[in-house]
Design an enzyme around this catalytic site. Sequence first.
Site, PDB file in Angstrom:
ATOM      1  N   GLU A  65      52.184 151.448 -34.062  1.00 44.06           N
ATOM      2  CA  GLU A  65      52.043 150.030 -33.701  1.00 44.06           C
ATOM      3  C   GLU A  65      52.943 149.106 -34.511  1.00 44.06           C
ATOM      4  OE1 GLU A  65      48.757 150.792 -36.795  1.00 44.06           O
ATOM      5  OE2 GLU A  65      49.857 151.903 -35.261  1.00 44.06           O
ATOM      6  N   HIS A  95      51.886 155.253 -38.018  1.00 44.79           N
ATOM      7  CA  HIS A  95      51.470 154.018 -37.335  1.00 44.79           C
ATOM      8  C   HIS A  95      52.505 153.629 -36.274  1.00 44.79           C
ATOM      9  CE1 HIS A  95      48.055 152.927 -39.919  1.00 44.79           C
ATOM     10  NE2 HIS A  95      48.744 153.506 -40.887  1.00 44.79           N
ATOM     11  N   CYS A 122      46.412 157.636 -38.070  1.00 47.84           N
ATOM     12  CA  CYS A 122      46.248 157.710 -39.526  1.00 47.84           C
ATOM     13  C   CYS A 122      44.841 158.215 -39.884  1.00 47.84           C
ATOM     14  CB  CYS A 122      46.559 156.358 -40.161  1.00 47.84           C
ATOM     15  SG  CYS A 122      46.863 156.467 -41.943  1.00 47.84           S
ATOM     16  N   SER A 158      42.965 124.136 -30.593  1.00 51.98           N
ATOM     17  CA  SER A 158      42.112 123.110 -29.982  1.00 51.98           C
ATOM     18  C   SER A 158      42.844 122.403 -28.843  1.00 51.98           C
ATOM     19  CB  SER A 158      41.629 122.096 -31.029  1.00 51.98           C
ATOM     20  OG  SER A 158      42.677 121.297 -31.509  1.00 51.98           O
TER      21      SER A 158
END
Length: 512
Positions: free
Chosen positions: A171, A169, A82, A228
């Site tokens: 992706e 694009h 792009c 975490s």
Amino acid sequence: MKKGGIVILDFGSQYNQLIARRVREMGVYAEVVPFHEDVDKILAREPKGIILSGGPASVYAEGAPSLDIKLFQNNIPILGLCYGMQLITHLHGGKVARADKQEFGKAELELDDKNHILYKNIPNKTTVWMSHGDHVTEMAPDFKIIAHTDSSIAAIENSDKNIYAFQYHPEVTHSQHGFDMLKNFIFGIAKAEKNWSMENYIESTVKQIKERVGNKQVILGLSGGVDSSVAAALINKAIGRQLTCIFVDTGLLRKDEAKQVMEVYAKNFDMNIKCINAEERFLTKLAGVTDPETKRKIIGKEFVEVFNEEAKKIEGAEFLAQGTIYPDVIESVSVKGPSVTIKSHHNVGGLPEDLKFELLEPLRELFKDEVRKVGRELGIPDYMVDRHPFPGPGLGIRILGEVTKEKADILREADAIFIEELRKADLYNKVSQAFVVLLPVKSVGVMGDERTYEYTAVLRSANTIDFMTATWSHLPYEFLEKVSNRILNEVKGINRLTYDISSKPPATIEWE
């Protein structure tokens, strides 16, 4: 960065993380860096290939993001996407201008060079995703067109310089064969090798933690969230009981969360965990506060104070571990021009000054899906690894207005029912995030023969890839009816339920 991977230069695209994830899905390491990264630093990484992301700017505008032309002089395969294609054209003497017919959404791609390696095993016509207002009007010298759409040049190359570019694009999932096109660049042109797996990551990270920590102590704030929890399990694998986890029950957690966390870690890991019940302390500080940003600050400040008090009790603690993940790092890097810091993440650069610890962030190279894979490898149960995101301030920002124990208890029960029903209906893992919001609004209702005047609650469920944009989940009416009946009948304090059908943008997923 690990050498021999793919470097993605970020020009402000909303898809930059998606590009990196796609490359990693192929088993190749990929790293996102700002477009203005020094060329020598990029080359020092010895990348097999470089991808230039899209971006919102116009290459011909004053102050538009650009590149050091030296980058094109090293024969490293480069793929522009792009804005990346427009920049390549602009820097090599071609012309880019505003398009009369802008392309946003799906477009039909037609190949000009059916035998090109980028289009190996790709049909002559295929659907791709476009998102551009500018287009290439005049090709740069020595470049040739290899694909087009009805209204624009869609792909170009200069094979002598090892430069390639797509206006679309590849992706995004809307580009029908986009993954294969990227794969053809990564393996066919860049000749990258598969060097990235979670098994290898665990092995190398455990080794690094052992070497860095030695015989010193590490502390970690365990929230019960995925990041975490996985960070704790990974550090525990490396140094065992040299790690102490501090779990602060703020009174703003989900139903039975503290109990679940303690049980999971007692059953699966030999780990030091201190559980601190600070509910009264947090609720006292929040009394009378209605502004969402003020609530966030109070909860954050109080958490740090509680954590600090407990941390000082641990002798020999020199390291503070955090569940920082790669998107936190990317979003906290200041990129001039289009990608000024999106947000200052609570896990990045947010250490209180009086906590004199070295920082240990074993997940900072991983995307969320990779963190979940590591968690499974380490033996964390699926129901913990697959949990939806939960905000740091907890229910404090899902209770609109003042936070009280009564409201927190009401919301906990309603939220637990919603999540339980999602799991029963096999919908929990099909939505990205689901929760209940309690509004500071009461309405009249009827229960039995009596009038009620109780709170209104909102069901929120969203689907997203990257949490930067999201759509509301189209849950079945029968399911919503069942959830509504259960909450209204079982949770005292709620007599009206609504469903949030807002997308992001313009709304955000959380209400505060």
